[in-house]
Design a protein around this motif. Structure first.
Motif, mmCIF file in Angstrom:
data_model
loop_
_atom_site.group_PDB
_atom_site.id
_atom_site.type_symbol
_atom_site.label_atom_id
_atom_site.label_comp_id
_atom_site.label_asym_id
_atom_site.label_seq_id
_atom_site.Cartn_x
_atom_site.Cartn_y
_atom_site.Cartn_z
ATOM 1 N N MET A 84 -61.831 23.634 13.640
ATOM 2 C CA MET A 84 -62.940 22.715 13.406
ATOM 3 C C MET A 84 -62.413 21.323 13.038
ATOM 4 O O MET A 84 -61.515 21.172 12.212
ATOM 5 N N ASP A 85 -62.965 20.299 13.699
ATOM 6 C CA ASP A 85 -62.613 18.907 13.395
ATOM 7 C C ASP A 85 -63.701 18.357 12.479
ATOM 8 O O ASP A 85 -64.780 17.967 12.926
ATOM 9 N N TRP A 86 -63.409 18.327 11.178
ATOM 10 C CA TRP A 86 -64.441 17.965 10.212
ATOM 11 C C TRP A 86 -64.783 16.488 10.266
ATOM 12 O O TRP A 86 -65.940 16.099 9.992
ATOM 13 N N THR A 89 -67.155 16.171 13.153
ATOM 14 C CA THR A 89 -68.376 16.882 12.784
ATOM 15 C C THR A 89 -69.246 16.035 11.861
ATOM 16 O O THR A 89 -70.472 15.929 12.038
ATOM 17 N N ALA A 90 -68.614 15.384 10.869
ATOM 18 C CA ALA A 90 -69.369 14.543 9.948
ATOM 19 C C ALA A 90 -69.935 13.306 10.644
ATOM 20 O O ALA A 90 -71.063 12.881 10.373
ATOM 21 N N PRO A 95 -71.398 20.330 14.753
ATOM 22 C CA PRO A 95 -70.058 20.942 14.686
ATOM 23 C C PRO A 95 -69.229 20.663 15.937
ATOM 24 O O PRO A 95 -69.712 20.835 17.063
#
Length: 327
Positions: A84-86, A89-90, A95
């Motif tokens: 996951m690339d946070w 995503t943010a 996601p």
């Protein structure tokens, strides 16, 4: 260790020179010229049937993520949440995972189980010969482009480590060394868990770890396999013989455990055959479940089937699955 069927009472097991169908590349008790000829025959068999069929992906056997960062894409059910690339995503409020690209050089390590349970076969070859053939196929599929391959093998008397190197000369020398490894002595118990731990420690460069075994016996190797999955892509090649799965209707038969030397004479009644098949199927499912939990790709090769065709089907299915096509 699960018991394996031996010679039916009153019958003699055919000798290796009695005209049985045997693979041309694996005659027993080879002298040097015959050994070289046999291994050359195996190399030609593998290259002749695999070349041109499986070209395209850098990681041919287990196409999948490398270690170089790639593009981000929307998360899909089933994706590895560890990717996951946070940050994305943010920013996107949706996601996203970070794809990775395969390394330009691949290092492959093979854990090869040559314990006594593999010195058995009731079809075209024995399981040991099939395991060596599987090693040859892995060597061919992962060679080239600066890739390296090494092997750790164990016949029950101790580990033998062949360092990871590249080149055709190394591949041939490695296969020759493996083929010359003495067969396990009767009553010698193998230790697959220790064999896998020898790959896990000391840590090696990220790459592909391949386990070749019949996975007969306990499942104490699960923790070591999960430990390998933290750094490597995993492939398990399970070699089976028809007698590992079911007993023939031959009347009285001697069942022998090759790793303890224990023998038992039984009569192959319908009830016994049914119970044996059920127990064997349950064990195979336990092995498959343990491999899935470790995130390990699983290829089954049998001594009574076309093992190269099985490899082709497996690799093509993996490629289609990774590219989003129907498996």
């Amino acid at each position: 260790m699960t018991e394996q069927p031996g010679v039916p009472q009153g019958e003699r097991r055919p000798s290796r020179d009695s005209g049985d169908e045997r693979p041309s590349w694996a005659p027993p008790a080879l002298d040097e010229p015959r050994m070289q000829s046999a291994l050359r025959s195996l190399e030609l068999t593998v290259r002749g049937r695999l070349d041109g069929l499986l070209q395209g992906n850098h990681l041919g056997l287990v196409p999948g993520p490398g270690t170089e960062p790639g593009e981000a894409r929307t998360y899909q059910p089933g994706d590895d949440v560890r990717r996951m690339d946070w940050a994305v995503t943010a920013r996107m409020a949706e996601p996203h995972i970070r794809q990775t690209e395969a390394d330009r050089e691949l290092e492959t390590w093979v854990a090869l189980d040559l314990s006594a349970s593999l010195d058995f076969g009731s079809a075209a070859c024995d399981k040991r010969e099939l395991a060596i053939a599987a090693l040859a196929a892995v060597t061919h599929l992962t060679s080239g482009g600066g890739n390296r391959i090494g092997t750790v093998l164990d016949n029950g008397s101790g580990h033998v480590r062949l360092p990871a190197r590249g080149g055709l000369a190394h591949s041939r020398a490695m296969l020759k060394k493996v083929a010359e490894t003495p067969r396990a002595q009767a009553g010698t118990r193998g230790d697959l868990n220790a064999l896998l731990e020898s790959l896990r420690r000391p840590p090696r460069r990220r790459g592909l770890a391949v386990v070749i075994s019949d996975f007969v016996g306990g499942l104490d190797w699960q923790r070591a396999l999960r430990g390998l999955s933290a750094r490597h892509s995993l492939l398990a090649i399970e070699v089976l013989d028809p007698r590992d799965i079911e007993l023939p209707d031959v009347g009285t038969v001697v069942l022998s455990d090759p790793e303890t030397g224990k023998q038992r004479e039984v009569r192959t009644t319908p009830v016994l055959r049914k119970e044996f098949a059920a127990a064997a199927a349950a064990h195979r499912e336990e092995v498959a479940a343990a491999l899935r939990r470790a995130g390990c790709a699983h290829l089954v090769l049998r001594t009574d089937s076309d093992w190269i065709a099985d490899i082709v089907r497996f690799v093509m299915a993996r490629k289609r699955g990774w590219s989003g096509g129907a498996a």
